[in-house]
Scaffold this motif. Structure first.
Motif, PDB file in Angstrom:
ATOM      1  N   PRO A  98       0.821  -1.222   0.000  1.00  0.00           N
ATOM      2  CA  PRO A  98       0.000   0.000   0.000  1.00  0.00           C
ATOM      3  C   PRO A  98       0.850   1.264   0.000  1.00  0.00           C
ATOM      4  CG  PRO A  98      -0.817  -1.570   1.616  1.00  0.00           C
ATOM      5  CD  PRO A  98       0.503  -2.085   1.154  1.00  0.00           C
ATOM      6  N   ALA A  99       1.959   1.245   0.732  1.00  0.00           N
ATOM      7  CA  ALA A  99       2.839   2.412   0.764  1.00  0.00           C
ATOM      8  C   ALA A  99       3.469   2.653  -0.597  1.00  0.00           C
ATOM      9  CB  ALA A  99       3.919   2.219   1.829  1.00  0.00           C
ATOM     10  N   ARG A 100       3.921   1.585  -1.246  1.00  0.00           N
ATOM     11  CA  ARG A 100       4.544   1.724  -2.564  1.00  0.00           C
ATOM     12  C   ARG A 100       3.567   2.293  -3.586  1.00  0.00           C
ATOM     13  NH1 ARG A 100       3.693  -0.251  -6.923  1.00  0.00           N
ATOM     14  NH2 ARG A 100       2.270  -1.818  -6.089  1.00  0.00           N
ATOM     15  N   GLU A 101       2.364   1.731  -3.639  1.00  0.00           N
ATOM     16  CA  GLU A 101       1.386   2.179  -4.631  1.00  0.00           C
ATOM     17  C   GLU A 101       0.881   3.589  -4.325  1.00  0.00           C
ATOM     18  OE1 GLU A 101      -0.473   1.757  -8.181  1.00  0.00           O
ATOM     19  OE2 GLU A 101       0.773   0.232  -7.254  1.00  0.00           O
ATOM     20  N   THR A 102       0.698   3.893  -3.039  1.00  0.00           N
ATOM     21  CA  THR A 102       0.241   5.235  -2.679  1.00  0.00           C
ATOM     22  C   THR A 102       1.273   6.290  -3.055  1.00  0.00           C
ATOM     23  OG1 THR A 102      -1.030   4.305  -0.829  1.00  0.00           O
ATOM     24  CG2 THR A 102      -0.639   6.675  -0.799  1.00  0.00           C
ATOM     25  N   LEU A 103       2.544   5.989  -2.848  1.00  0.00           N
ATOM     26  CA  LEU A 103       3.598   6.910  -3.264  1.00  0.00           C
ATOM     27  C   LEU A 103       3.515   7.173  -4.767  1.00  0.00           C
ATOM     28  CD1 LEU A 103       6.820   5.915  -1.295  1.00  0.00           C
ATOM     29  CD2 LEU A 103       5.813   8.179  -1.433  1.00  0.00           C
ATOM     30  N   SER A 104       3.287   6.138  -5.547  1.00  0.00           N
ATOM     31  CA  SER A 104       3.202   6.296  -7.002  1.00  0.00           C
ATOM     32  C   SER A 104       2.053   7.209  -7.394  1.00  0.00           C
ATOM     33  CB  SER A 104       3.031   4.927  -7.675  1.00  0.00           C
ATOM     34  OG  SER A 104       4.148   4.103  -7.438  1.00  0.00           O
ATOM     35  N   THR A 105       0.876   6.995  -6.803  1.00  0.00           N
ATOM     36  CA  THR A 105      -0.284   7.800  -7.175  1.00  0.00           C
ATOM     37  C   THR A 105      -0.170   9.228  -6.656  1.00  0.00           C
ATOM     38  OG1 THR A 105      -1.511   7.032  -5.218  1.00  0.00           O
ATOM     39  CG2 THR A 105      -1.793   5.782  -7.252  1.00  0.00           C
ATOM     40  N   MET A 106       0.394   9.399  -5.461  1.00  0.00           N
ATOM     41  CA  MET A 106       0.529  10.737  -4.898  1.00  0.00           C
ATOM     42  C   MET A 106       1.509  11.596  -5.702  1.00  0.00           C
ATOM     43  SD  MET A 106      -1.397  11.223  -2.221  1.00  0.00           S
ATOM     44  CE  MET A 106      -2.164  10.489  -0.778  1.00  0.00           C
ATOM     45  N   LEU A 107       2.532  10.967  -6.244  1.00  0.00           N
ATOM     46  CA  LEU A 107       3.542  11.703  -6.992  1.00  0.00           C
ATOM     47  C   LEU A 107       3.131  11.980  -8.436  1.00  0.00           C
ATOM     48  CD1 LEU A 107       6.750   9.876  -5.722  1.00  0.00           C
ATOM     49  CD2 LEU A 107       6.231  12.290  -5.380  1.00  0.00           C
ATOM     50  N   ALA A 108       2.034  11.369  -8.902  1.00  0.00           N
ATOM     51  CA  ALA A 108       1.621  11.519 -10.294  1.00  0.00           C
ATOM     52  C   ALA A 108       1.047  12.907 -10.548  1.00  0.00           C
ATOM     53  CB  ALA A 108       0.588  10.452 -10.647  1.00  0.00           C
ATOM     54  N   ASN A 109       1.444  13.512 -11.653  1.00  0.00           N
ATOM     55  CA  ASN A 109       0.902  14.803 -12.074  1.00  0.00           C
ATOM     56  C   ASN A 109      -0.478  14.585 -12.677  1.00  0.00           C
ATOM     57  OD1 ASN A 109       0.326  17.240 -13.555  1.00  0.00           O
ATOM     58  ND2 ASN A 109       2.502  17.730 -13.502  1.00  0.00           N
ATOM     59  N   PRO A 110      -1.534  15.274 -12.198  1.00  0.00           N
ATOM     60  CA  PRO A 110      -2.892  15.051 -12.706  1.00  0.00           C
ATOM     61  C   PRO A 110      -3.068  15.401 -14.177  1.00  0.00           C
ATOM     62  CG  PRO A 110      -2.826  16.965 -11.254  1.00  0.00           C
ATOM     63  CD  PRO A 110      -1.501  16.269 -11.116  1.00  0.00           C
ATOM     64  N   LYS A 111      -2.116  16.126 -14.772  1.00  0.00           N
ATOM     65  CA  LYS A 111      -2.223  16.462 -16.183  1.00  0.00           C
ATOM     66  C   LYS A 111      -1.913  15.274 -17.093  1.00  0.00           C
ATOM     67  CE  LYS A 111      -1.041  21.356 -15.561  1.00  0.00           C
ATOM     68  NZ  LYS A 111      -0.088  22.435 -15.928  1.00  0.00           N
ATOM     69  N   ALA A 112      -1.337  14.220 -16.528  1.00  0.00           N
ATOM     70  CA  ALA A 112      -0.978  13.046 -17.344  1.00  0.00           C
ATOM     71  C   ALA A 112      -0.995  11.802 -16.472  1.00  0.00           C
ATOM     72  CB  ALA A 112       0.384  13.239 -17.991  1.00  0.00           C
ATOM     73  N   LYS A 113      -2.145  11.489 -15.882  1.00  0.00           N
ATOM     74  CA  LYS A 113      -2.232  10.373 -14.941  1.00  0.00           C
ATOM     75  C   LYS A 113      -1.863   9.045 -15.596  1.00  0.00           C
ATOM     76  CE  LYS A 113      -6.100  12.427 -12.313  1.00  0.00           C
ATOM     77  NZ  LYS A 113      -6.687  13.308 -13.337  1.00  0.00           N
ATOM     78  N   GLY A 114      -2.384   8.819 -16.809  1.00  0.00           N
ATOM     79  CA  GLY A 114      -2.089   7.552 -17.466  1.00  0.00           C
ATOM     80  C   GLY A 114      -0.607   7.382 -17.750  1.00  0.00           C
ATOM     81  N   SER A 115       0.035   8.451 -18.211  1.00  0.00           N
ATOM     82  CA  SER A 115       1.469   8.380 -18.502  1.00  0.00           C
ATOM     83  C   SER A 115       2.266   8.079 -17.243  1.00  0.00           C
ATOM     84  CB  SER A 115       1.941   9.699 -19.121  1.00  0.00           C
ATOM     85  OG  SER A 115       1.269   9.957 -20.333  1.00  0.00           O
ATOM     86  N   TYR A 116       1.906   8.740 -16.140  1.00  0.00           N
ATOM     87  CA  TYR A 116       2.614   8.512 -14.886  1.00  0.00           C
ATOM     88  C   TYR A 116       2.411   7.088 -14.392  1.00  0.00           C
ATOM     89  CZ  TYR A 116       4.484  13.115 -13.756  1.00  0.00           C
ATOM     90  OH  TYR A 116       5.241  14.266 -13.737  1.00  0.00           O
ATOM     91  N   MET A 117       1.168   6.600 -14.457  1.00  0.00           N
ATOM     92  CA  MET A 117       0.907   5.245 -13.986  1.00  0.00           C
ATOM     93  C   MET A 117       1.574   4.212 -14.900  1.00  0.00           C
ATOM     94  SD  MET A 117      -0.625   5.368 -11.130  1.00  0.00           S
ATOM     95  CE  MET A 117       0.554   6.709 -10.895  1.00  0.00           C
ATOM     96  N   GLY A 118       1.682   4.533 -16.200  1.00  0.00           N
ATOM     97  CA  GLY A 118       2.395   3.635 -17.097  1.00  0.00           C
ATOM     98  C   GLY A 118       3.871   3.575 -16.767  1.00  0.00           C
ATOM     99  N   PHE A 119       4.488   4.750 -16.542  1.00  0.00           N
ATOM    100  CA  PHE A 119       5.917   4.769 -16.220  1.00  0.00           C
ATOM    101  C   PHE A 119       6.186   4.134 -14.866  1.00  0.00           C
ATOM    102  CE2 PHE A 119       9.876   6.531 -14.626  1.00  0.00           C
ATOM    103  CZ  PHE A 119      10.697   6.451 -15.732  1.00  0.00           C
ATOM    104  N   SER A 120       5.237   4.240 -13.940  1.00  0.00           N
ATOM    105  CA  SER A 120       5.450   3.687 -12.599  1.00  0.00           C
ATOM    106  C   SER A 120       5.657   2.186 -12.627  1.00  0.00           C
ATOM    107  CB  SER A 120       4.256   4.020 -11.690  1.00  0.00           C
ATOM    108  OG  SER A 120       3.110   3.261 -12.043  1.00  0.00           O
TER     109      SER A 120
END
Length: 403
Positions: free
Chosen positions: A316-338
């Motif tokens: 949960p900590a790992r995934e939450t860090l990924s989502t919290m750090l994602a820029n809302p202007k490109a959520k899919g791109s951030y989640m893909g790179f994560s």
């Protein structure tokens, strides 16, 4: 434009239902791939590990592209197409009598996940407010574990009859998921606007904090993917039957269903996200080094329980860090790179562990893979400690960035 509360609630419900069956369909098939093709068919662990790592690398390594496409064209068409591809991949695995067919089925499965996984995580960000996101991710992970044990139990029962039945069932589940999303999932866009695909990719690559965090997780995932390779192979070897693998996932489910959510709620009020990630990884590493010296099934299951306990603290900590750090202007791109850390860690973990398994068998040194995996866990811990040195509490820092 803000999403109304009712739309958020409906969206989260769709994601929860969808997630349960996606995980179930996956775990019906993949935990049994290594035991079927290595233990029953007699193919080398190196090749089967390469096939599993190849799937992991394609799906996660090119997730940035899948996420950028979803940012541009919306979540729904990508999710439906991806699930249909995954269904075709599982159907072809049922016919895998030659190594190249197994590779093809893994490729199709990977392409499916590449398309549906980043937009689904983008929707999770879209439907949750920052203060509730960690709790929702914990719920998804509880479902992950419930779906994993149900899928593994069904697959473990069916493999006593025919591995093809296992694969066909997985294909039917993913085809049904595609129909469910076709009917119930609204045509949401997950990014703010419709920027060109390349823009979202550039935005991620220029975010040094996010990219450094993602690369740091390679070692973590090398350990994590052993739930699909070394742990099932070890359980089958110690017990004498691949059907005992299902009890490994039963342990995972019991621990997750009883402890994951309350432990996440308790720890998020007391510890930084990076502290939770590091402590969970420490427990996973300890479990692996002790497994090297165990030959009794009940002791093996106890150590697997320790590994899973560490995982429910870290995940949960790992995934939450990924989502919290994602820029809302490109959520899919951030989640893909994560997912790139998982791509590299998965490929190295599957292929490298399969290679070590074969070598250990040839030189009669069964402890070798576990020693190497333990060393990787220790190195990763040290790197995470360096990465988060002299930092303010991660949760507070990220919340300030968002607000």
């Amino acid at each position: 434009m803000p999403i109304p509360s009712q739309a958020r609630k409906t969206g989260k419900t769709i994601l929860l239902v969808d997630n349960l069956f996606i995980v179930l369909g996956f775990y019906v098939v993949f935990p049994l791939v290594s035991t079927h093709f290595v233990s029953q068919i007699g193919w080398s662990a190196l090749f089967v590990g390469f096939a599993l790592g190849f799937r992991q690398f394609v799906q996660q390594g090119f997730g940035l592209i899948g996420g950028a496409i979803a940012d541009r064209f919306g979540a729904k068409p990508m999710i439906i197409t991806g699930m249909l591809l995954r269904a075709v991949g599982f159907a072809s695995m049922a016919l895998a009598l030659e190594p190249w067919i197994l590779l093809l089925s893994c490729l199709l499965s990977a392409l499916g996940g590449l398309l549906f996984d980043p937009p689904r995580m983008g929707l999770a960000i879209k439907f949750t407010r920052p203060h509730e996101r960690g709790q929702f991710i914990s719920l998804l992970m509880i479902q992950d574990n419930a779906g994993a044990v149900i899928g593994a139990l069904i697959g473990g029962w069916l493999i006593d009859y025919d591995f093809q039945l296992v694969c066909w069932l997985g294909a039917v589940v993913f085809f049904s998921c595609a129909l469910f999303n076709m009917i119930y999932l609204p045509p949401y866009h997950i990014a703010l606007g419709k920027a060109p695909i390349i823009n979202g990719m550039k935005m991620v690559l220029q975010d040094k904090k996010f990219t450094s965090y993602v690369w740091s997780l390679t070692g973590y995932y090398i350990l994590w993917v052993q739930v699909m390779l070394m742990l099932p192979l070890t359980v089958a070897k110690v017990s004498g039957s691949p059907s005992y693998v299902k009890w490994m996932y039963a342990i995972q489910a019991v621990i997750s269903l009883t402890l994951l959510y309350p432990l996440a709620r308790w720890s998020e009020k007391r510890f930084r996200l990076d502290q939770r990630l590091k402590f969970g990884l420490l427990l996973m590493t300890l479990g692996f080094i002790i497994i090297a010296f165990v030959s009794e099934l009940y002791l093996l299951f106890i150590l697997i329980a320790l590994f899973y306990f560490g995982a429910i603290i870290a995940e949960p900590a790992r995934e939450t860090l990924s989502t919290m750090l994602a820029n809302p202007k490109a959520k899919g791109s951030y989640m893909g790179f994560s997912r790139l850390g998982l791509a590299l860690g998965g490929f190295i973990g599957y292929t490298g562990a399969g290679w070590l398994y074969d070598i250990a068998f040839d030189i009669d040194l069964p402890k070798l893979p576990w020693f190497v995996l333990t060393a990787i866990g220790i190195i990763t811990l040290l790197y995470l400690q360096y990465l988060f040195r002299d930092k303010p509490p991660i949760k507070r820092e990220i919340m300030n960035k968002i607000n």
